[in-house]
Scaffold this active site. Structure first.
Site, mmCIF file in Angstrom:
data_model
loop_
_atom_site.group_PDB
_atom_site.id
_atom_site.type_symbol
_atom_site.label_atom_id
_atom_site.label_comp_id
_atom_site.label_asym_id
_atom_site.label_seq_id
_atom_site.Cartn_x
_atom_site.Cartn_y
_atom_site.Cartn_z
ATOM 1 N N MET A 108 69.382 27.124 23.750
ATOM 2 C CA MET A 108 68.339 27.784 22.966
ATOM 3 C C MET A 108 68.837 28.942 22.112
ATOM 4 O O MET A 108 68.038 29.724 21.597
ATOM 5 C CB MET A 108 67.222 28.257 23.897
ATOM 6 C CG MET A 108 66.568 27.132 24.702
ATOM 7 S SD MET A 108 66.020 25.738 23.677
ATOM 8 C CE MET A 108 64.689 26.534 22.759
ATOM 9 N N HIS A 164 66.260 18.176 18.253
ATOM 10 C CA HIS A 164 65.150 19.039 17.830
ATOM 11 C C HIS A 164 63.820 18.335 18.080
ATOM 12 O O HIS A 164 63.688 17.130 17.795
ATOM 13 C CB HIS A 164 65.280 19.373 16.346
ATOM 14 C CG HIS A 164 64.169 20.246 15.845
ATOM 15 N ND1 HIS A 164 64.097 21.590 16.152
ATOM 16 C CD2 HIS A 164 63.076 19.971 15.099
ATOM 17 C CE1 HIS A 164 63.001 22.094 15.605
ATOM 18 N NE2 HIS A 164 62.366 21.134 14.964
#
Length: 240
Positions: free
Chosen positions: A135, A159
């Protein structure tokens, strides 16, 4: 037996995509060997998944590094090969009108953390670095030290949206709130922008009128677990 590529993986949390990749490697659906799993967060479930599979693990805890940098960064704290002017010219993570001081703090603090990450990764000879739920955005400083040959991408990411729509951290949420009737996920290579690199593969799913955000996320994850191994195998075939 097909030659196997060597991959490294980075995670930040539960590691469900990592597990899908581990399972696909074991089943022979990916011609790859996972050499390590690194995390920016200690104690996450994904590290347990890697250890259970016999994969070496390490942690570079970003939070204390960034907190320390916010108190002040000495030039001696920065990597010796860090060139701020070069990184500023390349970076596309922050808008042009962002305050210079904020941009510099971001790039410098990330470089301090990324150097520690690179030091751990350099112990392994990998063909591909897979971001399996990592992240943290990566700066040009890190990217250029993995992508050492111009035009040859070696960092892959997944994604939760059908790029180029809905880049950023909440792709499924953005898709749901916009009222889309089709959602999906995208595997792409990393470049200097946020979710702007070359697309490798995509999978889509229908969003019903009765679906909640949790339904959308569940559908999306199921597609991710199919898509990511397939895209890694696509890379492996081209590498041979």
């Amino acid at each position: 037996m097909a030659d196997k590529i060597k991959i490294g993986t980075l995670i930040s949390g539960g590691g469900t995509n990592l597990q899908a990749i581990i399972d696909a490697c074991r089943a022979g659906r990916i011609d790859a060997e996972i050499l390590f799993t690194g995390s920016d967060t200690p104690g996450v479930k994904g590290l347990e998944r890697a250890e259970a599979a016999g994969i070496e693990t390490f942690v570079v805890d970003y939070d204390p590094i960034i907190r320390s940098c916010k108190k002040g960064i000495n030039d001696l704290d920065l990597p010796q090969d860090f060139d701020l002017a070069e990184i500023l010219e390349k970076q596309r993570l922050m808008p042009a009108d962002t305050a210079r001081e904020r941009v510099e703090l971001f790039l410098k603090s990330r470089a301090v953390a990324e150097k520690k990450l690179l030091d751990r990764i350099s112990a392994y000879d990998i063909d591909l670095l897979v971001l399996a739920g990592f992240m943290r955005v990566l700066t040009p400083y890190f990217i250029d030290r993995i992508n050492t040959r111009p035009g040859h991408h070696k960092i892959m990411n997944i994604h939760p949206a059908l790029l180029p729509a809905f880049p950023g951290t909440d792709g499924y949420g953005d898709t749901f709130r916009y009222g889309c009737k089709v959602g999906g996920c995208t595997v792409h290579f990393i470049d200097y922008g946020e979710d702007t690199g070359p697309i490798i593969g995509q999978k889509a799913f229908e969003i019903e009128d009765t679906d909640s955000l949790e339904d959308v996320k569940k559908k999306g994850l199921e597609k991710e677990w199919e898509l990511y191994p397939a895209c890694i195998q696509k890379f492996a075939r081209k590498k041979r």
